[in-house]
Design a protein around this motif. Structure first.
Motif, short mmCIF file in Angstrom:
data_model
loop_
_atom_site.label_atom_id
_atom_site.label_comp_id
_atom_site.label_asym_id
_atom_site.label_seq_id
_atom_site.Cartn_x
_atom_site.Cartn_y
_atom_site.Cartn_z
N MET A 187 -9.52 3.62 -9.05
CA MET A 187 -8.12 3.35 -9.40
C MET A 187 -7.17 4.20 -8.54
O MET A 187 -6.19 3.69 -8.00
CB MET A 187 -7.88 3.65 -10.88
N LEU A 188 -7.48 5.49 -8.37
CA LEU A 188 -6.61 6.36 -7.56
C LEU A 188 -6.60 5.92 -6.10
O LEU A 188 -5.55 5.92 -5.45
CB LEU A 188 -7.08 7.81 -7.68
N LEU A 189 -7.77 5.54 -5.59
CA LEU A 189 -7.84 5.08 -4.20
C LEU A 189 -7.07 3.78 -4.01
O LEU A 189 -6.32 3.62 -3.04
CB LEU A 189 -9.31 4.88 -3.81
N MET A 190 -7.23 2.85 -4.97
CA MET A 190 -6.53 1.57 -4.89
C MET A 190 -5.01 1.75 -5.05
O MET A 190 -4.21 1.04 -4.44
CB MET A 190 -7.05 0.62 -5.95
N LEU A 191 -4.61 2.71 -5.87
CA LEU A 191 -3.19 3.00 -6.04
C LEU A 191 -2.61 3.51 -4.73
O LEU A 191 -1.51 3.12 -4.33
CB LEU A 191 -2.99 4.03 -7.16
N TRP A 192 -3.35 4.39 -4.05
CA TRP A 192 -2.88 4.92 -2.76
C TRP A 192 -2.73 3.81 -1.73
O TRP A 192 -1.69 3.72 -1.06
CB TRP A 192 -3.86 5.99 -2.26
#
Length: 395
Positions: A100-105
């Motif tokens: 989720m954090l990677l996709m948000l970035w």
């Protein structure tokens, strides 16, 4: 004097008149050529992965959030519990929130470049920064993602038809594939509003199912660690959280980079929290025996009622997802590769069916393949590559 309507124009006889007429004709041809090039350019780079569109020129933050969340909620969620059962609850949670954090970035990267290019789509961004090769990379990524998703959906519906009607899985898959593919060929796509409505109906059903599982949860069922399935849970998580293709539309609808950025944060946090609860409920109830299509496990707990509810969700989720993704890919084949409708349709729906009937029938594992290849390339690798290349050029 202007020539009146209905009065024939005089034939140009002087050399000056012929020169003037030729210039006018050349200018008209030039204008037509430019218009055709612009239309062709728009068609070539308008790659799609979803039929959800932003139809209004201006939307509220609530509408923007609904569009982003609605794009994420779909059939991919059904494979998360099974993928999590391969690694255990705690590792699965770390992977889900890490993805989720990677996709948000990468979502922020797409938003930034789209805002700098006046709301350009992902394919246009890739083409402008990476050249024509970037456009082809985007097309290939979406093609692989669509291929894997359609294959998984055929496998999933074979299982659903078998459970509901007591027929052979392969026969059920064939019936579904024929009916859904006919709809795709004729282009009877639902509107963005219809897709969003279906997404929220499914979201409500997911929450209902989670509540039904709570009384049967046991901590011991999920508290184990097996990292051999880490690639599978990663792929399914990437597949379930992809909404990058509608970020430019949402930005144009809101008209504010900062507001879109805030909405984007919530658009990833909310589905991830729901996925986490949904995944944990099934894993704590079924442990390593979690079914590939998670909701089908309800039959073991609630009998006939559980069988109906457990198959109703994938019936809705997979059908709408199949039609949406297949229509988008068919459109890409027509517009990007310039294929005629029958060939574009055949290239979209026949190869996945052939692979299924050749023996590849694992719903969750195929979703993982799609996430680890096409989705990872389109939603993670390409945005990062675009960011790196643009940064190097500025230096």
């Amino acid at each position: 004097m202007p020539v009146s309507e209905g009065v024939p124009r005089k034939k140009v006889t002087t050399s000056h008149g012929r020169y003037y007429a030729e210039r006018l004709a050349a200018e008209r041809r030039k204008r037509v050529t430019i218009i055709q090039l612009l239309r062709r350019r728009k068609a070539v780079w308008g790659l799609r992965t979803s039929t959800i569109r932003v139809e209004k020129k201006r939307i509220s933050k609530g509408e923007a959030l609904a569009i982003l969340v609605g794009t994420q909620i779909g059939a991919g969620v059904l494979g998360l519990p099974y993928a999590a059962s391969k690694v255990g609850l705690i590792p699965a949670m770390f992977v889900l929130f890490g993805v989720m954090l990677l996709m948000l970035w990468t979502g922020f990267i797409v938003l930034k470049f789209s805002a700098d290019m006046n709301g350009a789509q992902m394919s246009t961004i890739a083409q402008r920064v990476l050249g024509r090769a970037g456009g082809w990379l985007m097309y290939i990524s979406i093609f692989i993602m669509s291929f894997g998703a359609i294959l998984a959906y055929i496998a999933g519906m074979g299982s659903v038809f078998s459970s509901l009607f007591g027929i052979n899985e392969s026969l059920g898959a064939l019936i579904f594939w024929v009916l859904a593919s006919i709809i795709v060929y004729h282009g009877l796509e639902a509107s963005g509003k219809t897709e969003l409505l279906m997404s929220y109906i499914m979201l409500a059903l997911f929450i209902t199912v989670t509540v039904m599982l709570v009384p049967h949860a046991k901590k011991s069922n999920g508290l184990y660690t097996d990292l051999s399935g880490i690639l599978s849970i990663t792929g399914v998580a990437i597949f379930a959280l992809g909404c990058h293709t509608v970020i430019p539309d949402v930005y144009k609808g809101l008209g504010s980079y900062e507001e879109t950025k805030k909405v984007l944060v919530w658009a990833f946090l909310i589905p991830t929290a729901i996925y986490a609860v949904f995944m944990a409920a099934f894993l704590l109830a079924f442990g390593r025996e979690t079914p590939q299509i998670a909701t089908q496990g309800l039959q073991l707990l609630y009998g006939k009622l559980g069988n109906i509810i457990g198959n109703l969700i994938p019936l809705l989720a997979i059908t709408t997802s199949y039609i949406g993704i297949a229509l988008a890919q068919q459109s890409n084949n027509e517009e990007f590769v310039k294929l005629k409708r029958p060939i574009a349709w055949a290239l979209t729906v026949i190869p996945p069916a052939a692979i299924y009937f050749a023996g590849v029938k694992n719903f969750a594992d195929v979703l993982a393949f799609a996430g680890d290849t096409g989705d990872m390339m389109a939603f993670i690798i390409l945005p990062i590559l675009i960011w790196v290349v643009a940064k190097l050029r500025r230096r």
